[in-house]
Design a protein around this motif. Sequence first.
Motif, PDB file in Angstrom:
ATOM      1  N   PRO A 110       0.796  -1.239   0.000  1.00  0.00           N
ATOM      2  CA  PRO A 110       0.000   0.000   0.000  1.00  0.00           C
ATOM      3  C   PRO A 110       0.823   1.281   0.000  1.00  0.00           C
ATOM      4  CG  PRO A 110       0.124  -0.884   2.216  1.00  0.00           C
ATOM      5  CD  PRO A 110       0.886  -1.838   1.340  1.00  0.00           C
ATOM      6  N   ASP A 111       1.967   1.330  -0.686  1.00  0.00           N
ATOM      7  CA  ASP A 111       2.789   2.531  -0.673  1.00  0.00           C
ATOM      8  C   ASP A 111       2.092   3.713  -1.329  1.00  0.00           C
ATOM      9  OD1 ASP A 111       4.762   1.177   0.625  1.00  0.00           O
ATOM     10  OD2 ASP A 111       5.869   0.664  -1.208  1.00  0.00           O
ATOM     11  N   HIS A 160      -7.490   3.929   7.726  1.00  0.00           N
ATOM     12  CA  HIS A 160      -7.237   2.579   7.231  1.00  0.00           C
ATOM     13  C   HIS A 160      -6.228   1.890   8.144  1.00  0.00           C
ATOM     14  CE1 HIS A 160      -3.803   4.758   5.429  1.00  0.00           C
ATOM     15  NE2 HIS A 160      -3.172   3.593   5.470  1.00  0.00           N
ATOM     16  N   THR A 202      -3.231  -1.396   8.455  1.00  0.00           N
ATOM     17  CA  THR A 202      -2.283  -2.183   7.664  1.00  0.00           C
ATOM     18  C   THR A 202      -1.862  -3.403   8.467  1.00  0.00           C
ATOM     19  OG1 THR A 202      -0.339  -0.974   8.479  1.00  0.00           O
ATOM     20  CG2 THR A 202      -1.399  -0.135   6.472  1.00  0.00           C
ATOM     21  N   GLU A 203      -1.459  -4.419   7.783  1.00  0.00           N
ATOM     22  CA  GLU A 203      -0.923  -5.605   8.433  1.00  0.00           C
ATOM     23  C   GLU A 203      -0.041  -6.359   7.438  1.00  0.00           C
ATOM     24  OE1 GLU A 203      -4.360  -7.647   9.825  1.00  0.00           O
ATOM     25  OE2 GLU A 203      -4.792  -8.621   7.918  1.00  0.00           O
ATOM     26  N   ARG A 204       0.877  -7.123   7.977  1.00  0.00           N
ATOM     27  CA  ARG A 204       1.825  -7.893   7.173  1.00  0.00           C
ATOM     28  C   ARG A 204       1.582  -9.365   7.445  1.00  0.00           C
ATOM     29  NH1 ARG A 204       7.187  -9.711   8.230  1.00  0.00           N
ATOM     30  NH2 ARG A 204       8.524  -9.790   6.366  1.00  0.00           N
ATOM     31  N   ARG A 250       2.362  -6.794   2.605  1.00  0.00           N
ATOM     32  CA  ARG A 250       1.760  -5.759   3.436  1.00  0.00           C
ATOM     33  C   ARG A 250       0.422  -5.377   2.818  1.00  0.00           C
ATOM     34  NH1 ARG A 250       3.712  -0.784   4.361  1.00  0.00           N
ATOM     35  NH2 ARG A 250       4.769  -0.699   2.347  1.00  0.00           N
ATOM     36  N   TRP A 251      -0.613  -5.356   3.651  1.00  0.00           N
ATOM     37  CA  TRP A 251      -1.960  -5.047   3.189  1.00  0.00           C
ATOM     38  C   TRP A 251      -2.455  -3.773   3.852  1.00  0.00           C
ATOM     39  CZ3 TRP A 251      -4.610  -7.887  -0.427  1.00  0.00           C
ATOM     40  CH2 TRP A 251      -4.129  -9.180  -0.705  1.00  0.00           C
ATOM     41  N   ALA A 252      -3.238  -3.020   3.123  1.00  0.00           N
ATOM     42  CA  ALA A 252      -3.997  -1.904   3.704  1.00  0.00           C
ATOM     43  C   ALA A 252      -5.473  -2.204   3.504  1.00  0.00           C
ATOM     44  CB  ALA A 252      -3.634  -0.592   3.022  1.00  0.00           C
ATOM     45  N   TYR A 253      -6.248  -1.918   4.528  1.00  0.00           N
ATOM     46  CA  TYR A 253      -7.691  -2.172   4.450  1.00  0.00           C
ATOM     47  C   TYR A 253      -8.448  -1.024   5.096  1.00  0.00           C
ATOM     48  CZ  TYR A 253      -6.788  -3.687   9.250  1.00  0.00           C
ATOM     49  OH  TYR A 253      -6.381  -3.735  10.558  1.00  0.00           O
TER      50      TYR A 253
END
Length: 289
Positions: free
Chosen positions: A222-223, A233, A235-237, A261-264
């Motif tokens: 999510p850069d 939002h 984030t998690e890895r 890495r995710w952004a939600y």
Amino acid sequence: MQTELTEHETAEQSDGESRERSARTPPDRCLSLTVEGPWGHFRRVDGNTIKATYRLPPRTTVAGLLAAVAGYERDGYYDVFDRDRSGIAVQPVASGDDASETASIPRTMNLPENSLTTSNEGMKAVNARGKVSVRYPDPQADRQRVNYEVLVEPAYRLDVWLADDAAYDRLHDRLADGRSEYVPSLGLSEFLASVTFHGEFSPEQLSESDDPVAVESALPAPDGIVPSSDHPHGTERSPGDMTTTERSGEFTGRKTTEYLRWAYSRDGTALKATGVDAMRVDGRTVVFS
């Protein structure tokens, strides 16, 4: 579309040819489904006393769930769902009748469990040397109370494409028939999942632009996300890819080879981001990982 697939993406094509359709190349078709259940737990690898959960199912967990539906053996599907040969998009949705709507990330609660080990050392057997034997956890063994952080009524819309046409058709047929070779679950095996198949779609690649794109699915890497004070939002890895281990005696027979890495979105609002390979699938904008 079928003619093009026959010419370039037959099941007999070489491994090198299959990799030409990488995760960055728009797929010609994808499958879309919703998985949901009363409970879910996707164990974080960095947990300690409390078994914490990811808010989104890791890509490896989604691959395992789809492999269960298609009937792949444990450790027998990693090549099919390799990131160079497949794409998966994950979108939190509302559970139940409103499953087509975007929803906030599911809430969590702590759930204590007095569990028994199911490792070989902790199992008892009845008629172990007979033709028919039964193995079960020793009910007299010491138990340890463990707190699990669990997701309450989680539901996710999944979109998936596979470069392997034979594997794609195999998964498609199970979903279209409404059957699963193994029982699908949301993380832990006792948290059963129900599956709703929405059909097959042709993703449309959005044209490149410097303007932010509103994306309904979670965002891998999510850069390029545009932060908003009104719509926060998270984030998690989490694990993104796996392979089998070659050493004998390895505990699980598999290991993680890549993390993502995710952004939600925390409130269900579409995330805005730049520089992403966004696609339109069934009226939604998603990003495959």
